[in-house]
Structure formats: C-alpha cells, structure tokens
Design an enzyme around this catalytic site. Structure first.
Site, PDB file in Angstrom:
ATOM      1  N   LYS A 190     -74.313 124.701 -45.739  1.00 50.57           N
ATOM      2  CA  LYS A 190     -73.368 125.718 -46.214  1.00 50.57           C
ATOM      3  C   LYS A 190     -73.200 126.800 -45.152  1.00 50.57           C
ATOM      4  O   LYS A 190     -74.107 127.023 -44.357  1.00 50.57           O
ATOM      5  CB  LYS A 190     -73.916 126.379 -47.490  1.00 50.57           C
ATOM      6  CG  LYS A 190     -73.841 125.526 -48.732  1.00 50.57           C
ATOM      7  CD  LYS A 190     -74.381 126.285 -49.942  1.00 50.57           C
ATOM      8  CE  LYS A 190     -74.325 125.440 -51.198  1.00 50.57           C
ATOM      9  NZ  LYS A 190     -72.944 125.086 -51.613  1.00 50.57           N
TER      10      LYS A 190
ATOM     11  N   ARG B  24     -75.251 116.720 -58.827  1.00 57.13           N
ATOM     12  CA  ARG B  24     -74.931 115.502 -59.571  1.00 57.13           C
ATOM     13  C   ARG B  24     -75.947 114.395 -59.276  1.00 57.13           C
ATOM     14  O   ARG B  24     -76.168 113.525 -60.115  1.00 57.13           O
ATOM     15  CB  ARG B  24     -73.497 115.069 -59.252  1.00 57.13           C
ATOM     16  CG  ARG B  24     -73.257 114.772 -57.791  1.00 57.13           C
ATOM     17  CD  ARG B  24     -71.779 114.759 -57.419  1.00 57.13           C
ATOM     18  NE  ARG B  24     -71.223 116.110 -57.283  1.00 57.13           N
ATOM     19  CZ  ARG B  24     -69.955 116.370 -56.958  1.00 57.13           C
ATOM     20  NH1 ARG B  24     -69.106 115.379 -56.743  1.00 57.13           N
ATOM     21  NH2 ARG B  24     -69.534 117.607 -56.855  1.00 57.13           N
TER      22      ARG B  24
HETATM   23  N1  BES Z   1     -74.550 124.734 -56.140  1.00 58.48           N
HETATM   24  C1  BES Z   1     -73.295 124.363 -55.614  1.00 58.48           C
HETATM   25  C2  BES Z   1     -72.138 124.827 -56.493  1.00 58.48           C
HETATM   26  C3  BES Z   1     -71.772 126.283 -56.413  1.00 58.48           C
HETATM   27  C4  BES Z   1     -71.031 126.753 -55.344  1.00 58.48           C
HETATM   28  C5  BES Z   1     -72.102 127.132 -57.424  1.00 58.48           C
HETATM   29  C6  BES Z   1     -70.671 128.079 -55.298  1.00 58.48           C
HETATM   30  C7  BES Z   1     -71.725 128.452 -57.380  1.00 58.48           C
HETATM   31  C8  BES Z   1     -71.007 128.931 -56.305  1.00 58.48           C
HETATM   32  C9  BES Z   1     -73.179 122.840 -55.502  1.00 58.48           C
HETATM   33  O1  BES Z   1     -74.357 122.183 -55.229  1.00 58.48           O
HETATM   34  C10 BES Z   1     -72.244 122.551 -54.388  1.00 58.48           C
HETATM   35  O2  BES Z   1     -72.573 122.855 -53.280  1.00 58.48           O
HETATM   36  N2  BES Z   1     -71.094 121.977 -54.710  1.00 58.48           N
HETATM   37  C11 BES Z   1     -70.114 121.668 -53.740  1.00 58.48           C
HETATM   38  C12 BES Z   1     -69.581 120.294 -54.034  1.00 58.48           C
HETATM   39  C13 BES Z   1     -68.688 119.752 -52.956  1.00 58.48           C
HETATM   40  C14 BES Z   1     -69.496 119.461 -51.711  1.00 58.48           C
HETATM   41  C15 BES Z   1     -68.027 118.498 -53.456  1.00 58.48           C
HETATM   42  C16 BES Z   1     -69.011 122.715 -53.832  1.00 58.48           C
HETATM   43  O3  BES Z   1     -68.688 123.148 -54.950  1.00 58.48           O
HETATM   44  O4  BES Z   1     -68.508 123.125 -52.800  1.00 58.48           O
HETATM   45 MN    MN Z   2     -74.729 122.016 -53.149  1.00 56.85          MN
END
Ligand code: BES
Ligand code: MN
Ligand code: ZN
Length: 510
Positions: free
Chosen positions: A288, A362
């Site tokens: 990230k 997931r």
């Molecule tokens: N924990 C995050 C989701 C999230 C992001 C929650 C921002 C709250 C604020 C999750 O694990 C994630 O990183 N999801 C990705 C999925 C994507 C790679 C398909 C996302 O939402 O960007």
């Molecule tokens: Mn994630």
C-alpha cells in the site's frame, strides 16, 4: 458508568444534575428561539420552581437545534444541584437523528461538569414511534459512546469525566420488566462495544493475532465460554492454503479463534459470526502507499466486533447459540511472502490465483467460512473491513450488506434500523462473477476496479453456496479518520440486535 432506572418525582430528585428535555417551536428556525415546550418532567419541575425554567428558556439562551443545552445552577424549589435543559429540536422533526443529537449534546455537557451523578428523564426524550425500551437502550448507548476514553497508551492519563452514575428516570410509569431488560441489554452491549473499540484502537505492535487469542481466552474464562485456538500446524493439516498464503510474510504466528457461547438449547442451530482479523494490512508485496497506512491497524475490526458481540450476548445471558470464528494474522511483505501470481488451494479445494496480495481479507475469510460449515449453522455472517470500494459506494454512514438469502438480508437490515447501526444492501449477482475469471486457477482473488466491493462479496459467495450467508463490509463504518480518529465499535450494536431478534428463543423482542 453505572446505570439504573427509577420512577422519580423531578422536583424532589436529589442529584448532581437533572436533565430535562424541551421541544423548540416549529418556527424556531426563523429566529424565534424563545418558544420551547418543556416535556412532562420539565413541566412538573418548572411548576415546583415557580416558572424559573420557562423564564430561563424565554431568555433565548437555548439553541433550537437538537442537542443544544443550557445549564442552570441551583434552581430554587428543586432538590437537584443543577438543571441541564436539552433541546430536542422541533417536534415535527423529532426522529432518530434528532434523538441521537439530543443525547450526544446532553452527554457532552454532562461530561464537562463536576457532577458525579445525573438523572435523565427517559420518558421526556422518548420517541413516540419507538417506545420506552428502545429509548432506554439508546440513551445508555449514547451516553456510553460519549464517555468512552482510550488513554491506556498515554504516559499521563488525562482526567476523564467525573460522571459515574446515571439514573434514567421515568415520570409516572414504574419500570416494567421489559424496560429493566432493555437496560441490562444496553449495558452488556455497551461493554461489547467498548471492547471492540479498544481492540481497534490498540496499536498493531500490541494487538497481534496472539493478543486477540488471549482476549478470547479472557472472555472464555470470565463468561464460561468454549474456546479453541487453531495454530499454524492445525491450519496446515486442514489445508487452509488461502489463510496460510496471507500470513506467509509475517513473523507473528497466525491463529484461528473459535469462541462459543451457548445460551439456548444444545439442539438449536447456532449463528456463526466470522470476523476478519488482519491486525495490520501493509498490502503485502502489493504494498500500500505510505499515506494513512497506520489506519490499517483497524483491519481487525471485524474480529473485534465478533468478540464484542459475543461479550455482549454472554454478558446479558441472551437465549442464543453463537459461534465466533476469527481468522487472524498480519499481511506483511518479506522474502517468504506470497507473490502476485501465486496459486493456492483453499480449504474448500478450490484453487485461487492471487493477483493482488492486498486483497487478503477474502483469502482468510474464505477458509474460515468453509470451516464454519462444521457447526451446522442456522446462518453465517461475516464482518470485514474488506474494500476501499465500499467506502466509495456508501461512505461512512451505511455498512455494505451482501447476502445469498433475501430473508436473511431483510432481517439484518431491520435489525440495523432498530439498532440505528444501519446497512445498505448491494447485489451479489452471478453476472459479476465473470470479473474473477483466471486463465490459470479456478478463479482470481481480484476482479478489477468496477464494483470492487461486489466482486469481493462474489469471491466469498463461492465458498458459501451451501450456507445461509451474509457479508457485512464495514470498511467505511468501523472507524473514523482525522481529528476524531478511532474505532466506532460498529457493527456490535447491529450484531447483538440481530442475534436477539432472529435467534433469541422468544423471537423478535422490542
Ligand atoms: N483492508 C483493506 C480494505 C480497506 C481499504 C479498508 C481502505 C478501509 C480503507 C483491504 O484488505 C484491501 O486492501 N482491499 C483492496 C482490495 C483491492 C486490492 C482489490 C482495496 O480495497 O483497495
Ligand atoms: Mn488489503
Ligand atoms: Zn485488509
């Protein structure tokens, strides 16, 4: 904070602060702030005080907006040390939103006082359409929400509110068994919410998977719950390839926590709550960006809400059977971490091409959901901070609801409205499954940007075909950013209300 309920005469009530409510006149927005109508207890108090409350209101110092407050000291004729007048807003606009604002206003004012106790006239704050048990539950939870402090990581503790006891007073009517039960339910729910908030707020170097397992052990001891914690070796033996892929880059051992509360007959099929417990989400090799990455400590909020809900239900001895299943680990980069392109075999036997290691929630959930089937559940709910796309779709107000059974979805939505911890349903149509297509494995773990929260749910749906299943995406609702940064404790309220309404022995209770 201690809570009790009593029928009390407002003028004779000895307390640090008497809290009374008043409706603003309908035209008050037009500038006429002097006309308020005191609710019933206020009328009685005003008579004993020879009209002092009405005179104070006529000065125009109380704002018309719901939640405005006016503090009066030592009103002659009343036994209370202080009187706090709280605006309910205009009567015609008195809805849940105004009720909550009024309570928040009262709570903030009370927390700023030197008073150690207060008496709040629940009957005067009551919403006509909701009834007294609802008012009692929401008053307790509103006051507790405002009183919550997280200062265990500060070297110097700030002095918190002095307010230690609140009596919810009923003008006239004695407290019925139903009202007493509402109080007990609210206090236990408040304990569950506080637990979820604290687990969310704790830093990721303290709130690790092992820490969550230890918290579950504490709950098990305190409430005599059944606990089983699966270790890495157990996961390997079972074949939880998806969960193991996420933990691969971490030094922290993963855990699968199974916490069981049996409040109903053994033969009654349980409600299974599955909570995402990523104690820190760096994204893994699909790292990230740095900005606000600290907030990914809240990525275990689903797990926290499951522990909170079980604490609440066990604390009130609810007549329900609940199993909490919490897959928990970190998502870290490193030499042993899972790579984009890796293919793993999940517990279900289905293979997954991991195209983005940041779609890890997931992966841990799918193995936990497959594992849940062994409890022969009545219904399975998973709770997860799953997608940023859900925040884009619904903001910070509604939790995303996805389900493979419409009656289950309707029951959850109704419980959310009742608890004012609201959800909004999104589709899990087969049409979206196409986006998860993979050339190399059964399917991929990501489906591109369009409908990101839906394709995440579609991924989970492939592991719940034989279950009555719903998924709550709490990415936008589990915590607040900015100055007020911190865990909200959502959706503990919803989970508790749903469990009581749909799985309680007596069915729907008010
Ligand atoms: N924990 C995050 C989701 C999230 C992001 C929650 C921002 C709250 C604020 C999750 O694990 C994630 O990183 N999801 C990705 C999925 C994507 C790679 C398909 C996302 O939402 O960007
Ligand atoms: Mn994630
Ligand atoms: Zn995550």
């Amino acid at each position: 904070m201690q809570f009790s309920i009593r029928a009390l005469a407002p003028e004779k009530t000895r307390t640090g602060c008497l809290v009374l409510a008043a409706h603003a006149a309908e035209n008050s927005a037009a500038g006429d702030t002097s006309s308020f109508t005191l609710a019933r207890a206020g009328q009685l108090a005003d008579r004993a005080a020879s009209g002092a409350l009405k005179r104070a209101l006529a000065q125009g110092d109380l704002g018309a907006k719901a939640g405005s407050t006016l503090l009066l000291q030592r009103v002659a004729g009343l036994a209370a040390e202080r009187v706090l007048l709280v605006s309910l807003g205009a009567r015609g606009e008195f809805e849940v939103g105004a009720f909550r604002s009024a309570l928040r206003g009262a709570a903030v004012a009370l927390n700023g006082l030197g008073a150690k106790d207060a008496v709040l006239y629940a009957t005067d704050f009551s919403l006509p359409a909701r009834g007294l048990p609802w008012t009692v539950r929401n008053a307790v939870l509103g006051l507790r929400e405002a009183a919550y402090r997280f200062d265990q990581m500060k070297s110097k503790k700030q002095s918190g509110p002095k307010l230690a006891a609140v009596t919810l007073a009923l003008a006239g009517a004695p407290a019925t068994a139903q009202v007493q039960a509402a109080l007990k339910e609210a206090v236990a729910t408040g304990d569950g919410i506080d637990l979820a908030r604290t687990l969310g707020n704790l830093p990721p170097n303290i709130c690790t998977p092992s820490y969550l397992a230890e918290e579950a052990r504490k709950l098990a001891r305190q409430f005599k719950l059944e606990l089983r914690v699966l270790e890495r070796a157990d996961m390997e033996k079972l074949g939880m390839g998806a969960l193991l892929a996420v933990t691969a880059g971490s030094r922290q051992p993963p855990k699968l926590i199974v916490l069981r509360y049996g409040g109903a007959a053994k033969k009654k099929r349980p409600l299974v709550l599955v909570g995402k417990g990523i104690t820190f989400d760096t994204g893994g090799i699909s790292l990230k960006p740095a900005g606000d990455m600290d907030e990914m400590k809240f990525d275990m909020s689903g797990a926290g809400s499951v522990l909170g809900a079980i604490r609440a239900l066990a604390g009130m001895r609810a007549p329900v059977n609940v199993v909490g299943v919490i897959p928990t680990c970190e998502n870290m980069p490193g030499g042993a971490a899972t790579r984009p392109g890796d293919i793993v075999t999940s517990l279900s036997g289905q293979t997954v091409e991991i195209l983005n290691t940041d779609a890890e929630g997931r992966l841990i959930l799918c193995d936990a959901l497959t594992y849940s089937a062994r409890f022969d559940p009545e219904a399975v709910l998973d709770i997860a901070t799953l997608t940023g796309a859900c925040v884009i779709a619904l903001g910070h107000v509604a939790t995303g609801l996805f389900a493979n059974d419409q009656r289950l979805a309707d029951a959850i939505r109704a419980a959310g409205d009742d608890a004012w911890d609201r959800v909004w349903q999104m589709p899990v149509w087969e049409d979206y499954q196409e986006q998860l297509r993979s050339n190399f494995a059964d399917f991929a773990n990501v489906g591109g940007r369009p409908g990101g929260s839906i394709t995440a749910a579609c991924f989970l749906a492939r592991f719940t075909r034989k279950l009555r299943w719903a998924h709550l995406d709490i990415a936008g609702t589990a915590w607040k950013s900015g100055r007020e940064k911190g865990s909200t404790g959502r959706p503990v309220r919803l989970l508790v209300r749903y469990a009581l309404r749909a799985h309680g022995a007596r069915g729907a209770s008010s």
